[in-house]
Design an enzyme around this catalytic site. Structure first.
Site: not given
Length: 201
Positions: A13-14, A65, A90-91, A107, A109
């Protein structure tokens, strides 16, 4: 009225903490919810410390899913989301979610995309022997780390770097990029041109 941000996160959670702290001084947006797929993740504790509502939607609790994705869409709809930030989530989001929130899912990355996409980006950069990598904030599309780029910044790979030491330096860059990206997105109109996000049109 402030624009509503939901953060999806799986880890410590950083990045979540950085964006929430930044939102406290923003006139344009507010973080209203954390959604995690990991009930024991560190980000849950951080959300409670920061008084941000959290919901765990654990894929292990669903037979497939599609049902997991439907519940996620339901939660996002109920909270009238303007923006979704995936910060260490991570999904892979299915196409229904991506299309429902087209150009509104961001996102972060830990690499200079299109180089080193996927979950092992930091390790892959070290294995490749390159002298620099970086961080990218981009819109999510139907591919894996292929969406239009919003912001990027280079991070030098130092002699003796490990996966952990390099990743920590990248995270510091990511924290600044995600805050900058949200400021820009909330204040300016933009369009996707040649695979990149262009502002002030």
């Amino acid at each position: 009225m402030k624009q509503k941000v939901v953060i999806l996160a799986s880890g410590t959670g950083s990045l979540f903490e950085a964006l929430v702290q930044h939102s406290l001084t923003s006139k344009n947006f507010e973080v209203v919810l954390l959604v995690s797929d990991q009930k024991n993740s560190g980000v849950i504790e951080k959300s409670m410390n920061l008084n941000i509502k959290n919901i765990v939607i654990d894929p292990k609790s669903y037979p497939d899913k599609d049902l997991w994705s439907k519940d996620l869409i339901k939660v996002l709809t109920e909270h009238k989301v303007d923006w979704i930030f995936c910060l260490g989530f991570m999904r892979i989001l299915d196409n229904n979610i991506v299309s429902s929130y087209k150009n509104r899912i961001i996102n972060s990355h830990p690499a200079l995309l299109p180089n080193f996409p996927g979950a092992q980006a930091v390790q892959d950069a070290l294995a490749a022997g390159v002298t620099q990598t970086g961080a990218t904030v981009h819109l999510i599309d139907e591919g894996i780390d292929t969406g239009p780029i919003i912001l990027q910044k280079t991070v030098e790979i130092r002699p003796g770097d490990t996966k952990d030491s390099l990743h920590e330096r990248i995270k510091e860059v990511e924290k600044k990029l995600i805050c900058d990206a949200m400021d820009r997105l909330s204040k300016n109109k933009f369009a996707v041109i040649n695979g990149k996000v262009e502002f002030n049109l």
